[in-house]
Design an enzyme around this catalytic site. Structure first.
Site, PDB file in Angstrom:
ATOM      1  N   GLY A 127     -10.930  -2.688   3.508  1.00 61.26           N
ATOM      2  CA  GLY A 127     -11.403  -1.642   4.371  1.00 61.26           C
ATOM      3  C   GLY A 127     -10.995  -1.679   5.697  1.00 61.26           C
ATOM      4  N   ARG A 128      -9.810  -2.631   6.011  1.00 60.53           N
ATOM      5  CA  ARG A 128      -9.532  -2.582   7.372  1.00 60.53           C
ATOM      6  C   ARG A 128      -8.683  -1.597   7.686  1.00 60.53           C
ATOM      7  NH1 ARG A 128      -6.129  -8.535   7.456  1.00 60.53           N
ATOM      8  NH2 ARG A 128      -5.584  -7.912   5.502  1.00 60.53           N
ATOM      9  N   GLN A 156       2.044  -5.954  -3.395  1.00 58.93           N
ATOM     10  CA  GLN A 156       2.249  -6.214  -1.856  1.00 58.93           C
ATOM     11  C   GLN A 156       3.756  -5.403  -1.600  1.00 58.93           C
ATOM     12  OE1 GLN A 156       1.335  -9.401  -3.575  1.00 58.93           O
ATOM     13  NE2 GLN A 156      -0.630  -8.481  -2.998  1.00 58.93           N
ATOM     14  N   ASP A 201       0.698  -1.254  -0.004  1.00 59.41           N
ATOM     15  CA  ASP A 201      -0.042   0.023  -0.044  1.00 59.41           C
ATOM     16  C   ASP A 201       0.848   1.373  -0.108  1.00 59.41           C
ATOM     17  OD1 ASP A 201      -2.196  -1.572   0.034  1.00 59.41           O
ATOM     18  OD2 ASP A 201      -2.341  -1.417   2.215  1.00 59.41           O
ATOM     19  N   GLU A 202       2.011   1.248  -0.655  1.00 56.60           N
ATOM     20  CA  GLU A 202       2.947   2.354  -0.641  1.00 56.60           C
ATOM     21  C   GLU A 202       2.370   3.394  -1.695  1.00 56.60           C
ATOM     22  OE1 GLU A 202       3.793  -0.717  -1.128  1.00 56.60           O
ATOM     23  OE2 GLU A 202       5.436  -1.122   0.443  1.00 56.60           O
ATOM     24  N   LYS A 249       1.687   2.143  -5.154  1.00 55.92           N
ATOM     25  CA  LYS A 249       2.305   1.721  -6.627  1.00 55.92           C
ATOM     26  C   LYS A 249       1.466   2.066  -7.475  1.00 55.92           C
ATOM     27  CE  LYS A 249       2.334  -2.483  -4.427  1.00 55.92           C
ATOM     28  NZ  LYS A 249       2.113  -1.988  -2.987  1.00 55.92           N
ATOM     29  N   SER A 274       3.900  12.351   1.006  1.00 55.47           N
ATOM     30  CA  SER A 274       4.620  13.284   2.065  1.00 55.47           C
ATOM     31  C   SER A 274       3.567  14.466   2.624  1.00 55.47           C
ATOM     32  CB  SER A 274       5.371  14.053   1.154  1.00 55.47           C
ATOM     33  OG  SER A 274       6.145  13.216   0.293  1.00 55.47           O
ATOM     34  N   GLY A 306      -4.684  -4.045  -3.957  1.00 54.11           N
ATOM     35  CA  GLY A 306      -5.584  -3.057  -4.199  1.00 54.11           C
ATOM     36  C   GLY A 306      -4.713  -1.752  -4.405  1.00 54.11           C
ATOM     37  N   HIS A 307      -4.792  -1.472  -5.909  1.00 55.28           N
ATOM     38  CA  HIS A 307      -4.033  -0.429  -6.228  1.00 55.28           C
ATOM     39  C   HIS A 307      -4.795   0.825  -6.623  1.00 55.28           C
ATOM     40  CE1 HIS A 307      -0.456  -3.113  -7.083  1.00 55.28           C
ATOM     41  NE2 HIS A 307      -0.691  -3.299  -5.898  1.00 55.28           N
ATOM     42  N   THR A 308      -4.753   1.917  -6.060  1.00 58.12           N
ATOM     43  CA  THR A 308      -5.499   3.022  -6.157  1.00 58.12           C
ATOM     44  C   THR A 308      -4.948   4.073  -7.136  1.00 58.12           C
ATOM     45  OG1 THR A 308      -6.135   2.621  -3.867  1.00 58.12           O
ATOM     46  CG2 THR A 308      -7.021   4.782  -4.808  1.00 58.12           C
ATOM     47  N   GLY A 310      -0.041  13.931  -2.908  1.00 54.38           N
ATOM     48  CA  GLY A 310      -1.584  13.832  -2.778  1.00 54.38           C
ATOM     49  C   GLY A 310      -1.899  12.720  -3.670  1.00 54.38           C
TER      50      GLY A 310
HETATM   51  P1  GDP Z   1      -0.650   0.262  -3.573  1.00 51.98           P
HETATM   52  O1  GDP Z   1      -1.287  -1.003  -3.062  1.00 51.98           O
HETATM   53  O2  GDP Z   1       0.631   0.609  -3.387  1.00 51.98           O
HETATM   54  O3  GDP Z   1      -1.126   0.908  -4.973  1.00 51.98           O
HETATM   55  O4  GDP Z   1      -1.279   1.463  -2.696  1.00 51.98           O
HETATM   56  P2  GDP Z   1      -3.004   1.662  -2.149  1.00 51.98           P
HETATM   57  O5  GDP Z   1      -3.857   2.149  -3.228  1.00 51.98           O
HETATM   58  O6  GDP Z   1      -3.646   0.427  -1.349  1.00 51.98           O
HETATM   59  O7  GDP Z   1      -2.958   3.030  -1.094  1.00 51.98           O
HETATM   60  C1  GDP Z   1      -2.459   4.058  -1.198  1.00 51.98           C
HETATM   61  C2  GDP Z   1      -3.417   5.273  -0.904  1.00 51.98           C
HETATM   62  O8  GDP Z   1      -2.821   6.362  -0.668  1.00 51.98           O
HETATM   63  C3  GDP Z   1      -4.319   5.230  -1.989  1.00 51.98           C
HETATM   64  O9  GDP Z   1      -5.732   5.542  -1.396  1.00 51.98           O
HETATM   65  C4  GDP Z   1      -3.996   6.469  -2.776  1.00 51.98           C
HETATM   66  O10 GDP Z   1      -4.958   6.969  -3.218  1.00 51.98           O
HETATM   67  C5  GDP Z   1      -3.244   7.206  -1.546  1.00 51.98           C
HETATM   68  N1  GDP Z   1      -2.305   7.967  -2.062  1.00 51.98           N
HETATM   69  C6  GDP Z   1      -1.112   7.478  -3.125  1.00 51.98           C
HETATM   70  N2  GDP Z   1      -0.262   8.640  -3.029  1.00 51.98           N
HETATM   71  C7  GDP Z   1      -0.709   9.770  -1.916  1.00 51.98           C
HETATM   72  C8  GDP Z   1       0.083  10.790  -1.615  1.00 51.98           C
HETATM   73  O11 GDP Z   1       0.954  11.052  -1.944  1.00 51.98           O
HETATM   74  N3  GDP Z   1      -0.802  11.345  -0.852  1.00 51.98           N
HETATM   75  C9  GDP Z   1      -1.930  11.163  -0.136  1.00 51.98           C
HETATM   76  N4  GDP Z   1      -2.448  11.780   0.696  1.00 51.98           N
HETATM   77  N5  GDP Z   1      -2.593   9.963  -0.593  1.00 51.98           N
HETATM   78  C10 GDP Z   1      -1.859   9.092  -1.570  1.00 51.98           C
HETATM   79  P1  IMO Z   2      -0.930  -4.052  -2.294  1.00 51.34           P
HETATM   80  O1  IMO Z   2      -0.233  -4.603  -3.475  1.00 51.34           O
HETATM   81  C1  IMO Z   2      -0.783  -4.625   2.074  1.00 51.34           C
HETATM   82  C2  IMO Z   2      -1.032  -8.634   3.692  1.00 51.34           C
HETATM   83  C3  IMO Z   2      -2.273  -9.323   4.124  1.00 51.34           C
HETATM   84  C4  IMO Z   2      -1.789 -10.142   5.306  1.00 51.34           C
HETATM   85  C5  IMO Z   2      -0.709 -10.756   4.273  1.00 51.34           C
HETATM   86  C6  IMO Z   2      -1.030 -11.966   3.596  1.00 51.34           C
HETATM   87  O2  IMO Z   2      -2.222  -3.338  -2.125  1.00 51.34           O
HETATM   88  O3  IMO Z   2       0.347  -3.231  -1.568  1.00 51.34           O
HETATM   89  P2  IMO Z   2      -2.558 -12.688   1.636  1.00 51.34           P
HETATM   90  O4  IMO Z   2      -3.829 -12.474   1.126  1.00 51.34           O
HETATM   91  O5  IMO Z   2      -1.573 -12.308   0.616  1.00 51.34           O
HETATM   92  O6  IMO Z   2      -2.071 -14.134   1.965  1.00 51.34           O
HETATM   93  O7  IMO Z   2      -1.974 -11.922   3.152  1.00 51.34           O
HETATM   94  O8  IMO Z   2      -0.185  -9.990   3.306  1.00 51.34           O
HETATM   95  N1  IMO Z   2      -1.366  -7.975   2.212  1.00 51.34           N
HETATM   96  C7  IMO Z   2      -1.173  -6.930   1.864  1.00 51.34           C
HETATM   97  N2  IMO Z   2      -0.853  -5.714   2.768  1.00 51.34           N
HETATM   98  N3  IMO Z   2      -0.997  -4.350   0.702  1.00 51.34           N
HETATM   99  C8  IMO Z   2      -1.259  -5.383  -0.109  1.00 51.34           C
HETATM  100  O9  IMO Z   2      -1.352  -5.353  -1.413  1.00 51.34           O
HETATM  101  C9  IMO Z   2      -1.228  -6.769   0.650  1.00 51.34           C
HETATM  102  N4  IMO Z   2      -1.557  -8.075   0.200  1.00 51.34           N
HETATM  103  C10 IMO Z   2      -1.393  -8.930   1.092  1.00 51.34           C
HETATM  104  O10 IMO Z   2      -2.783  -8.143   4.811  1.00 51.34           O
HETATM  105  O11 IMO Z   2      -1.083  -9.430   6.299  1.00 51.34           O
HETATM  106 MG    MG Z   3      -3.047  -1.440  -1.785  1.00 53.74          MG
END
Ligand code: GDP
Ligand code: IMO
Ligand code: MG
Length: 423
Positions: A302-303, A224, A16-17, A19, A332, A43-45, A413
């Site tokens: 949603g956790r 991940q 969830d960085e 990506k 940032s 879950g890539h947003t 953002g």
């Molecule tokens: P991913 O799994 O690495 O693609 O990341 P996620 O989508 O799960 O989580 C990143 C969240 O941070 C999403 O809700 C993005 O819309 C949001 N996001 C991404 N970059 C930024 C940023 O620079 N600032 C803020 N406030 N939100 C961001």
């Molecule tokens: P993105 O690509 C954050 C975590 C789960 C759990 C562990 C194992 O959006 O960054 P799994 O269902 O893969 O067997 O769960 O890994 N996990 C993630 N945490 N972002 C993810 O993907 C994740 N995919 C799995 O919460 O701790």
């Molecule tokens: Mg994610």
């Protein structure tokens, strides 16, 4: 003749960085975007033009310039969830049938894999991993134990093959005394199988290497994060695939000598969802403030995400095992309103200071922090790095020195446009 290059973008923390956002931003520089591991646990947003999309199995390069996107052999695919995702995109005007290619060698997540995921978690009790419940572990287990069902299998005698696999899972679930009913889910899953047939089902390793031979460039999108890698993450609280750069070679069939840039993505702080060690986790109001300002709730489940300060010990380790060539710092802006910011520069393990990520990360780890000044400024509308407050510039410099790697992109953002590429 010029051959194309392969760059890899991956998460350095616990996922969830951000990506998805950055893959979308970088896509115009590439000809093809490919996912190499993971599945709908991701879950890539992405946000742009006032729209928000969450992608799970579909690569994040689909919105820019009609590029081909590939789901590689290293990915595990749930046909029903894939169908929902692709149909939603179709509704919003993105028909992907011609340009989303799926590897024949990608493994299928069966409904019973998801049940097994839940059954194994229940059996672990308080030691559960906190998986996403998408059947990831059981599907990769079947792959490695040579019992898997692959996308290529859907093209011939599928019902028969499916029934044999289901019967095997059924025995396993009976042994666990786990009751289940997949009648409805299975119906939709089979619809998903028919739906997938409308896409290009390809020998992706050949396709990818032909693309490179023709001089085109590929961006590989990790899912991940490194601390969730099955070999190098905080085992056993990890996912079941190799999330690191080497995973791109395996999950797409690319020679290691083809890899160029390795983009490592990190948040300006740190989060984790699910169970397992997290040395810099904050249980106080600072942690709650980060969660609040960063909207740190899982894109898939949603956790609530656990929040804490940036962990440079873990990041150095991630940079090492991936061979990261440049860093991208996300979110940032979430630290905009803090007077002081902390960064973990070392650990104390049972009273002894260590500067490396240890094998027994769960045992008595205490972070050693350096404190830096906050910047107390709204950075979300900045358009150039010249506008950064001095305290934020100091934070960047501090991180670059500590991590011995340049930070080339700063995200301020969630929107595509809230991205600053440094000179
Ligand atoms: P991913 O799994 O690495 O693609 O990341 P996620 O989508 O799960 O989580 C990143 C969240 O941070 C999403 O809700 C993005 O819309 C949001 N996001 C991404 N970059 C930024 C940023 O620079 N600032 C803020 N406030 N939100 C961001
Ligand atoms: P993105 O690509 C954050 C975590 C789960 C759990 C562990 C194992 O959006 O960054 P799994 O269902 O893969 O067997 O769960 O890994 N996990 C993630 N945490 N972002 C993810 O993907 C994740 N995919 C799995 O919460 O701790
Ligand atoms: Mg994610």
């Amino acid at each position: 003749m010029k051959t194309g290059k392969v760059d890899v973008l991956l998460g350095l923390q616990w996922g969830d960085e951000g990506k998805g956002k950055v893959v979308d931003v970088l896509t115009p520089k590439y000809d093809v975007v490919a996912r190499f591991q993971g599945g709908p646990n991701a879950g890539h947003t992405l946000e742009f033009e006032g729209q928000k999309y969450v992608l799970r199995s579909i690569p994040s390069g689909i919105f820019q310039g009609g590029k081909v996107n590939i789901i590689g052999n290293g990915v595990v695919l749930a046909p029903d969830l894939f169908m929902d995702e692709a149909k939603d995109l179709e509704k919003s005007g993105h028909d992907l049938k011609e340009r989303l290619h799926i590897s024949k060698k990608a493994h299928l997540i069966m409904p019973t894999h998801r049940i097994l995921d839940a059954a194994y978690e229940a059996a672990k009790g308080k030691n559960k991993v906190g998986t996403t419940g998408k059947g990831i572990g059981p599907t990769y287990t079947d792959k490695v134990s040579r019992n898997g069902l692959r996308v290529g299998d859907i093209l011939e005698n599928f019902e028969e093959k499916y029934a044999a696999h289901k019967a095997r899972h059924d025995k396993m679930l009976k042994a666990l005394n786990y009751d289940y009913d997949i009648t409805e889910v299975e119906k939709k899953w089979m619809e998903g199988i028919e739906y997938i047939k409308q896409f290009h089902i390809v020998d992706s390793e050949h396709e990818i290497n032909n693309i490179l031979r023709s001089g085109k460039d590929i961006l590989c999108e990790g899912a991940q994060g490194t601390m969730l890698d099955v070999d190098f993450g905080s085992y056993p609280f990890v996912t079941s695939s190799n999330t690191i750069c080497a995973g791109a070679c395996i999950g797409l069939g690319i020679g290691p000598n083809k890899i160029g840039e390795v983009y490592g993505i990190m948040k300006a702080y740190c989060t984790r969802v699910g169970a397992g060690p997290f040395p810099t986790e904050l249980f106080d109001e600072t942690g709650a403030k980060i969660r609040d300002l960063g909207h740190e709730y899982g894109a898939v489940t949603g956790r609530e995400r656990r929040c804490g300060w940036i962990d440079l010990v873990a990041l150095r380790y991630s940079i090492m095992v991936n061979g990261v060539t440049q860093l991208i710092m996300m979110k940032s802006d979430v630290l905009d309103g803090f007077d002081k910011i902390k960064a973990c520069v070392a650990y104390k393990q049972n009273g002894k200071k260590i500067d490396y990520f240890p094998y027994d990360i769960e045992e008595g780890i205490e972070p050693v922090y350096e404190e830096l000044s906050g910047w107390n400024a709204d950075m979300t509308k900045f358009t150039s790095e010249d506008q950064f407050p001095q305290a934020f510039k100091d934070y960047i410099n501090f991180l670059e020195v500590q991590l011995e790697t340049p930070i080339k992109i700063i995200s301020i953002g969630p929107d595509r446009d809230q991205t600053i590429v440094r000179k």
